[in-house]
Scaffold this motif. Structure first.
Motif, PDB file in Angstrom:
ATOM      1  N   UNK A  67       0.828  -1.209   0.000  1.00  0.00           N
ATOM      2  CA  UNK A  67       0.000   0.000   0.000  1.00  0.00           C
ATOM      3  C   UNK A  67       0.858   1.253   0.000  1.00  0.00           C
ATOM      4  N   UNK A  68       2.072   1.192   0.555  1.00  0.00           N
ATOM      5  CA  UNK A  68       2.943   2.359   0.526  1.00  0.00           C
ATOM      6  C   UNK A  68       3.345   2.724  -0.890  1.00  0.00           C
ATOM      7  N   UNK A  69       3.581   1.714  -1.730  1.00  0.00           N
ATOM      8  CA  UNK A  69       3.925   1.987  -3.117  1.00  0.00           C
ATOM      9  C   UNK A  69       2.738   2.598  -3.856  1.00  0.00           C
ATOM     10  N   UNK A  70       1.533   2.141  -3.545  1.00  0.00           N
ATOM     11  CA  UNK A  70       0.342   2.698  -4.200  1.00  0.00           C
ATOM     12  C   UNK A  70       0.105   4.135  -3.740  1.00  0.00           C
ATOM     13  N   UNK A  71       0.333   4.417  -2.445  1.00  0.00           N
ATOM     14  CA  UNK A  71       0.190   5.785  -1.947  1.00  0.00           C
ATOM     15  C   UNK A  71       1.236   6.685  -2.584  1.00  0.00           C
ATOM     16  N   UNK A  72       2.473   6.191  -2.659  1.00  0.00           N
ATOM     17  CA  UNK A  72       3.549   6.974  -3.261  1.00  0.00           C
ATOM     18  C   UNK A  72       3.235   7.299  -4.718  1.00  0.00           C
ATOM     19  N   UNK A  73       2.727   6.319  -5.458  1.00  0.00           N
ATOM     20  CA  UNK A  73       2.386   6.560  -6.863  1.00  0.00           C
ATOM     21  C   UNK A  73       1.292   7.613  -6.992  1.00  0.00           C
ATOM     22  N   UNK A  74       0.309   7.564  -6.096  1.00  0.00           N
ATOM     23  CA  UNK A  74      -0.781   8.546  -6.151  1.00  0.00           C
ATOM     24  C   UNK A  74      -0.286   9.952  -5.830  1.00  0.00           C
ATOM     25  N   UNK A  75       0.750  10.042  -4.987  1.00  0.00           N
ATOM     26  CA  UNK A  75       1.281  11.349  -4.585  1.00  0.00           C
ATOM     27  C   UNK A  75       2.433  11.803  -5.466  1.00  0.00           C
ATOM     28  N   UNK A  76       2.915  10.913  -6.346  1.00  0.00           N
ATOM     29  CA  UNK A  76       4.030  11.266  -7.218  1.00  0.00           C
ATOM     30  C   UNK A  76       5.364  11.323  -6.502  1.00  0.00           C
ATOM     31  N   UNK A  77       5.554  10.456  -5.492  1.00  0.00           N
ATOM     32  CA  UNK A  77       6.801  10.422  -4.727  1.00  0.00           C
ATOM     33  C   UNK A  77       7.262   8.966  -4.650  1.00  0.00           C
ATOM     34  N   UNK A  78       8.330   8.712  -3.895  1.00  0.00           N
ATOM     35  CA  UNK A  78       8.809   7.350  -3.708  1.00  0.00           C
ATOM     36  C   UNK A  78       8.284   6.785  -2.394  1.00  0.00           C
ATOM     37  N   UNK A  79       8.148   5.468  -2.332  1.00  0.00           N
ATOM     38  CA  UNK A  79       7.639   4.825  -1.122  1.00  0.00           C
ATOM     39  C   UNK A  79       8.574   5.058   0.065  1.00  0.00           C
ATOM     40  N   UNK A  80       9.887   5.137  -0.179  1.00  0.00           N
ATOM     41  CA  UNK A  80      10.837   5.345   0.908  1.00  0.00           C
ATOM     42  C   UNK A  80      10.733   6.733   1.518  1.00  0.00           C
ATOM     43  N   UNK A  81      10.072   7.648   0.814  1.00  0.00           N
ATOM     44  CA  UNK A  81       9.938   9.011   1.342  1.00  0.00           C
ATOM     45  C   UNK A  81       8.761   9.151   2.299  1.00  0.00           C
ATOM     46  N   UNK A  82       7.953   8.097   2.462  1.00  0.00           N
ATOM     47  CA  UNK A  82       6.724   8.194   3.244  1.00  0.00           C
ATOM     48  C   UNK A  82       6.938   7.826   4.707  1.00  0.00           C
ATOM     49  N   UNK A  83       6.303   8.591   5.588  1.00  0.00           N
ATOM     50  CA  UNK A  83       6.208   8.264   7.012  1.00  0.00           C
ATOM     51  C   UNK A  83       4.728   8.156   7.341  1.00  0.00           C
ATOM     52  N   UNK A  84       4.292   6.979   7.808  1.00  0.00           N
ATOM     53  CA  UNK A  84       2.879   6.755   8.089  1.00  0.00           C
ATOM     54  C   UNK A  84       2.530   7.307   9.469  1.00  0.00           C
ATOM     55  N   UNK A  85       1.564   8.207   9.539  1.00  0.00           N
ATOM     56  CA  UNK A  85       1.292   8.926  10.784  1.00  0.00           C
ATOM     57  C   UNK A  85      -0.064   8.644  11.408  1.00  0.00           C
ATOM     58  N   UNK A  86      -1.093   8.374  10.627  1.00  0.00           N
ATOM     59  CA  UNK A  86      -2.421   8.218  11.202  1.00  0.00           C
ATOM     60  C   UNK A  86      -3.357   7.496  10.260  1.00  0.00           C
ATOM     61  N   UNK A  87      -4.450   6.956  10.827  1.00  0.00           N
ATOM     62  CA  UNK A  87      -5.464   6.289  10.019  1.00  0.00           C
ATOM     63  C   UNK A  87      -6.811   6.392  10.716  1.00  0.00           C
ATOM     64  N   UNK A  88      -7.854   6.586   9.933  1.00  0.00           N
ATOM     65  CA  UNK A  88      -9.224   6.581  10.449  1.00  0.00           C
ATOM     66  C   UNK A  88     -10.146   6.114   9.337  1.00  0.00           C
ATOM     67  N   UNK A  89     -11.219   5.435   9.725  1.00  0.00           N
ATOM     68  CA  UNK A  89     -12.191   4.904   8.767  1.00  0.00           C
ATOM     69  C   UNK A  89     -13.380   5.848   8.677  1.00  0.00           C
ATOM     70  N   UNK A  90     -13.758   6.213   7.456  1.00  0.00           N
ATOM     71  CA  UNK A  90     -14.914   7.085   7.242  1.00  0.00           C
ATOM     72  C   UNK A  90     -16.172   6.420   7.789  1.00  0.00           C
ATOM     73  N   UNK A  91     -16.988   7.124   8.565  1.00  0.00           N
ATOM     74  CA  UNK A  91     -18.121   6.488   9.245  1.00  0.00           C
ATOM     75  C   UNK A  91     -19.222   6.011   8.305  1.00  0.00           C
ATOM     76  N   UNK A  92     -19.287   6.543   7.095  1.00  0.00           N
ATOM     77  CA  UNK A  92     -20.340   6.139   6.162  1.00  0.00           C
ATOM     78  C   UNK A  92     -19.789   5.245   5.061  1.00  0.00           C
ATOM     79  N   UNK A  93     -18.805   5.722   4.312  1.00  0.00           N
ATOM     80  CA  UNK A  93     -18.279   4.949   3.185  1.00  0.00           C
ATOM     81  C   UNK A  93     -17.415   3.788   3.637  1.00  0.00           C
ATOM     82  N   UNK A  94     -16.912   3.823   4.882  1.00  0.00           N
ATOM     83  CA  UNK A  94     -16.016   2.819   5.468  1.00  0.00           C
ATOM     84  C   UNK A  94     -14.659   2.773   4.773  1.00  0.00           C
ATOM     85  N   UNK A  95     -14.330   3.787   4.028  1.00  0.00           N
ATOM     86  CA  UNK A  95     -13.021   3.861   3.381  1.00  0.00           C
ATOM     87  C   UNK A  95     -11.970   4.327   4.384  1.00  0.00           C
ATOM     88  N   UNK A  96     -10.809   3.669   4.446  1.00  0.00           N
ATOM     89  CA  UNK A  96      -9.734   4.152   5.311  1.00  0.00           C
ATOM     90  C   UNK A  96      -9.100   5.423   4.742  1.00  0.00           C
TER      91      UNK A  96
END
Length: 403
Positions: free
Chosen positions: A55-84
């Protein structure tokens, strides 16, 4: 401060949602909480389990950066759509640029626009900001513990000590009963602080300085903040349940969290040395439970029934004198539940449905970072990652769990 002007986040940390889909983002660098009114969306027809590898590689691709540049800080699930939704820092030289992404239930990663100017076709439609008071000075840092342990070398402790205290202004966020609860530190003498911010933001807020008795350390502590928290009704009273680093479990009535007060929480247990990350409230049958993940040990499940009947620990009834590290026969202490089977290390967790958690999991065998759903019961674990009797030919499995 209540504003819709052109302030944008300088960092992206803790996340939480209100029941109607307002996303709250903690910004440690600015010392502020941002509120984004997201589109409510549609509830999915079914909440099927998912497993999104790398998932880090997919996030990096969406942001136009490299996966190694990412620091994961937080997560929450949307109360209606249930999307993280995930908050990340993107390394850019000596800076971490803020970013938030959402992940659809089909695995599509979409950058979330953090700027205050929105077109009607985009979510969110409105942004407000609450500026925290009494935040630590920007140049205030931690102390070095070099020399207290033989490893790692002193340079590593010195590097850790250069971390700004402001990086812990907001450690955890929870929306509860119309307010945003902010756990973190302030510039006060009791730096461990719990802030309550009514929403919609009006500029008003309360601050309570917190003191706890740390069973393993054998002392009262007022500096290190709450790492993760939840709320429950205990003896008819709205109560905050919190886990601290290294790792006391405490309760405090919400009614005691008053502006300007110095409140002492009730220490009901100590899970042992470690770093709690996520505390997820859920139900299994008729029983209310907490699923608590930890950076340095496996998750534990704590029934609320044990918390409700727990006696508090004080210096007078502490089980032993001196350090109570993991190898002490008295640890863990109190109603801290039991460790459950979990493969890998959960960096963040939340509740996806009444049957599944969602976890951002790092796996030791591959190093892969996976966003996945894991069963609430009987095992929050990937059975494809372990080898047991039931994997051998000719053995009939006595347990079968279907989605």
């Amino acid at each position: 401060m209540n504003t819709t002007d052109h302030i944008t986040p300088q960092s992206a940390g803790a996340l939480t949602f209100s029941p109607d889909g307002v996303l709250f983002l903690g910004d440690n660098k600015l010392g502020a909480v941002f509120a984004y009114e997201t589109e409510r969306g549609q509830a999915p027809a079914s909440l099927d389990p998912f497993l999104f590898e790398s998932i880090d590689e997919k996030i990096a691709a969406a942001l136009g950066v490299t996966a190694k540049s990412l620091v994961m800080n937080g997560m929450a699930v949307h109360p209606v759509t249930r999307e993280p939704y995930l908050s990340v820092g993107v390394r850019n030289g000596d800076r971490l640029e803020p970013a938030v992404v959402s992940v659809s239930l089909a695995g599509e990663v979409r950058p979330f626009d953090l700027s205050p100017s929105k077109s009607p076709s985009k979510s969110p439609s409105n942004v407000t900001v609450h500026q925290l008071s009494d935040v630590p000075d920007e140049d205030k840092t931690f102390k070095s513990r070099a020399g207290t342990f033989p490893m790692p070398p002193a340079a590593y402790f010195d590097e850790k000590a250069r971390t700004p205290l402001r990086s812990m202004t907001i450690v955890d966020l929870k929306f509860h009963a119309g307010e945003v609860f902010v756990a973190g530190v302030s510039n006060q003498e009791f730096s461990s602080t719990l802030r309550r911010i009514p929403y919609p933001f009006t500029g008003g807020a309360s601050e309570t300085q917190l003191e706890i008795y740390h069973l393993a350390h054998g002392q009262y502590e007022t500096r290190a903040p709450i790492r993760t928290m939840q709320f429950a009704t205990i003896d008819g009273e709205d109560t905050l349940i919190a886990a601290y680093a290294c790792s006391p479990l405490v309760t405090i009535p919400v009614s005691e969290l008053k502006h300007g007060a110095k409140a002492r929480a009730k220490t009901i247990g100590d899970m042992g040395n470690g770093q709690p990350i996520s505390m997820v409230a859920y139900r299994e049958g008729d029983e209310e439970k907490l699923f608590i993940t930890n950076l340095s040990r496996g998750p534990v499940v704590v029934p609320l029934s044990g918390i409700r009947s727990a006696e508090g620990f004080t210096p007078e009834n502490r089980p032993a004198q001196g350090p109570m590290l993991d190898q002490s026969p008295f640890m863990p202490a109190g109603p801290v539940g039991k460790q459950v089977l979990f493969v890998g290390s959960s960096l963040r967790a939340d509740l996806f449905s009444d049957r599944f958690f969602v976890s951002l999991t790092r796996y030791a065998d591959t190093g892969d970072l996976t966003l996945e759903t894991l069963m609430v019961s009987p095992l929050p674990a990937r059975l494809d990652k372990i080898w047991v009797e039931m994997d051998f030919p000719g053995v009939e499995s006595t347990h079968k769990v279907t989605a």
